[in-house]
Motif scaffolding. Structure first.
Motif, short mmCIF file in Angstrom:
data_model
loop_
_atom_site.label_atom_id
_atom_site.label_comp_id
_atom_site.label_asym_id
_atom_site.label_seq_id
_atom_site.Cartn_x
_atom_site.Cartn_y
_atom_site.Cartn_z
N ARG A 176 27.96 16.46 27.14
CA ARG A 176 28.40 16.40 28.54
C ARG A 176 27.87 17.63 29.27
NH1 ARG A 176 34.74 15.04 29.17
NH2 ARG A 176 34.18 15.34 31.36
N PRO A 193 37.53 20.29 32.84
CA PRO A 193 38.07 18.98 33.23
C PRO A 193 39.18 18.52 32.28
CG PRO A 193 35.67 18.97 33.27
CD PRO A 193 36.08 20.27 32.67
N GLY A 194 40.15 17.78 32.79
CA GLY A 194 41.30 17.35 32.00
C GLY A 194 40.91 16.56 30.76
N ASP A 195 39.80 15.85 30.84
CA ASP A 195 39.40 15.02 29.71
C ASP A 195 38.32 15.71 28.85
OD1 ASP A 195 37.32 14.96 31.49
OD2 ASP A 195 36.95 12.79 31.33
N TRP A 196 38.23 17.03 29.00
CA TRP A 196 37.22 17.74 28.20
C TRP A 196 37.59 17.69 26.71
CZ3 TRP A 196 32.58 18.88 29.86
CH2 TRP A 196 31.75 19.68 29.05
N ARG A 197 36.59 17.75 25.84
CA ARG A 197 36.84 17.64 24.39
C ARG A 197 37.78 18.76 23.89
NH1 ARG A 197 31.61 19.80 24.55
NH2 ARG A 197 30.62 17.76 24.49
N LYS A 198 38.61 18.37 22.92
CA LYS A 198 39.54 19.33 22.31
C LYS A 198 39.10 19.69 20.90
CE LYS A 198 42.80 18.80 25.64
NZ LYS A 198 42.01 18.01 26.62
N GLU A 248 41.36 13.06 13.09
CA GLU A 248 40.45 13.46 14.17
C GLU A 248 38.98 13.42 13.70
OE1 GLU A 248 40.76 13.63 17.16
OE2 GLU A 248 39.32 15.03 18.04
N GLU A 281 33.45 7.71 17.14
CA GLU A 281 33.10 7.85 18.56
C GLU A 281 31.63 8.24 18.73
OE1 GLU A 281 35.70 10.20 21.45
OE2 GLU A 281 33.90 11.46 21.34
#
Ligand code: CA
Length: 495
Positions: free
Chosen positions: A378, A389-394, A462, A469
């Motif tokens: 990304r 961003p809120g949906d950034w990878r963790k 995970e 994914e």
């Protein structure tokens, strides 16, 4: 992902300085305890330092393929030292189509000629530190009496000078340094007398860890060769015998008439290694200084995004090691410094997880070119603005294939979050789990610790989620990619 309009209303130039094997812990801005890097620190002071940028397969050629394509090794076809398929989509090709003049200078190391570059002049394979030969599409040139880091810097500046003022450029400045065999320019000779502090884990006994650490052949004490240590062969040794002598790791060395063995020898080897490695780093730091000076003097500073990174990290004695390949922090972590006047807050840091598949999408977004769906990374541009961003990878996914390769390092698959790391050495089904907050040195394997059972199971889930994914369907099977077993995959040009 939608394209953005460049902030200044026009496409910024991009200067991408990419060194080889430069560990973040050998950069002042990252808190180095072993050296000083004033020019890289200047870049950090005027820009942003990424705290959590990671290589997804910590080894030279695969990392380069990932940086160009925005894809993991299993989808870009370069999991080990195999020839890169330059016919596939890359960031530089998209920038070229988007109006950029693209230039590739220095270390390329992908076994096939560059594609997507209007101009290229590269080292063959690993290249040489002194009197380097570089080649272009039409020929080659030997730079007599010159040092490789200086040649690459000058050629990068020449490329930037050659670009018409009304055209944006993408300049890929690929340094060989500080890659093995760590041959510094004589102007850094004072390093030979410096005493470099030892890391706490230099004498790691690997207690509680898997077989992978015990089996590896990238230790300072057992595996640094006489060649690495710059020892002079006896005059009577010639040809193959001389080579064999240089390629062996000595168990005893005589220094100033004293015989060194055991821990004394470890200490000496560590110093020899670090003195040369860090002196080579200094040539890269000087290069960054010259490049930043050029941008200022030429009036290009304001509209040029400067990124400094390295293809992976490196062990500087941590866990008794040199080289990379393992998923431990010193190897996994890539330095990432970026300056973008008017957009990036000077002196800022970013803790969001960045990975090398993000580089190509980042170049695209900077250029205002749409990021293709097939890229797996990304764009980091939102992170440059100081946001996550809120949906950034963790979490991030890791996979290393080159087993046994040149250093008998075990194949591994792993996942790292902001707080933990799980590593699976799948060939023997052995696992390691680390709490990176309580144990940043990764000395205590918690895999069998009942208190860590919940996090262990979460990370296993995970790991499988990421694998799916990212479409890692064991493309190279659970078997080794072709040619890895004897460590002699197709030889890259010049090796
Ligand atoms: Ca490398």
């Amino acid at each position: 992902m939608a394209a953005v309009l460049p902030v200044h209303g026009k496409q910024p130039n991009i200067l991408f300085i990419f060194s080889d094997d430069h560990a973040a812990q050998a950069i002042g801005a990252y808190g180095s305890k072993v050296n000083e890097t004033p020019h890289l620190d200047r870049l950090a002071k005027e820009g942003m330092r990424f705290e959590n940028c990671f290589a997804t397969n910590s080894i030279c050629t695969p990392s380069r393929a990932t940086v160009l394509t925005g894809k993991y090794s299993h989808l870009n076809g370069t999991p080990v030292f195999n020839r890169f398929n330059g016919g596939q989509l890359t960031g530089p090709k998209l920038l070229q189509k988007g109006g950029y003049r693209t230039g590739m200078i220095g270390k390329w190391h992908l076994g096939s000629d560059p594609t997507g570059f209007d101009y290229w002049e590269i080292l063959p394979g690993q290249g040489d530190y002194f009197n380097p030969v570089l080649y272009t599409a039409s020929g080659q040139k030997k730079y007599e009496s010159q040092y490789v880091s200086d040649v690459i810097t000058d050629l990068t500046i020449n490329f930037m000078k050659s670009v018409p003022k009304d055209q944006p450029f993408f300049a890929f400045c690929g340094h060989k340094a500080p890659h093995r065999p760590w041959e510094p320019h004589p102007r850094y000779a004072s390093w030979k007398t410096r005493k470099v502090p030892e890391p706490a884990s230099l004498r790691d006994d690997y207690a509680g860890r898997t077989d992978a650490l015990r089996e590896n052949e990238q230790t300072i004490v057992r595996d640094l060769t006489r060649r690495d240590l710059k020892l002079t062969p006896p005059a009577e040794l010639k040809g193959a015998a001389r080579n064999q002598w240089l390629n062996e790791s000595p168990e005893e060395v005589t220094v100033d008439g004293r015989s060194l063995t055991g821990d004394e020898l470890l200490k000496w080897k560590y110093q020899r290694y670090l003195q040369d490695y860090l002196a080579c780093v200094q040539s890269v730091d000087d290069s960054v200084g010259h490049l930043l000076d050029y941008l200022e003097q030429s009036g290009l500073k304001e509209n040029t995004v400067v990124i400094y990174s390295s293809d992976q990290g490196f062990f500087l004695g941590e866990h008794g090691l040199y080289d990379k390949r393992f998923m431990y922090e010193p190897s996994l972590r890539m330095p990432f410094l970026v300056r973008w006047p008017g957009v990036i807050k000077p002196g800022s840091t970013q803790t969001g997880i960045a990975i090398n598949p993000d580089f190509a999408p980042t170049f695209c977004e900077l250029a205002g070119v749409p990021v293709p769906e097939e890229m797996q990374g990304r764009s980091l541009v939102p992170l440059f603005r100081g946001e996550v961003p809120g949906d950034w990878r963790k979490s991030m996914y890791y996979r290393y294939y080159h087993d046994p390769g040149h250093h008998n390092t075990r194949a591994q698959i792993g996942v790292r979050t902001l707080t933990h790391k799980l590593i699976w050495y799948w060939k023997k089904d052995q696992w390691e789990l680390y709490d990176l907050v309580k144990d940043p040195e990764e000395m205590k394997n918690l895999y069998s610790d009942p208190a860590a059972a919940a996090v262990r199971e979460e990370l296993k889930v995970e790991l499988q989620r990421l694998k799916k994914e990212l479409r890692d369907e064991d493309q190279f099977a659970r078997e080794d990619p072709p040619g890895t077993v004897d460590g002699s995959v197709e030889r890259l040009r010049g090796n």
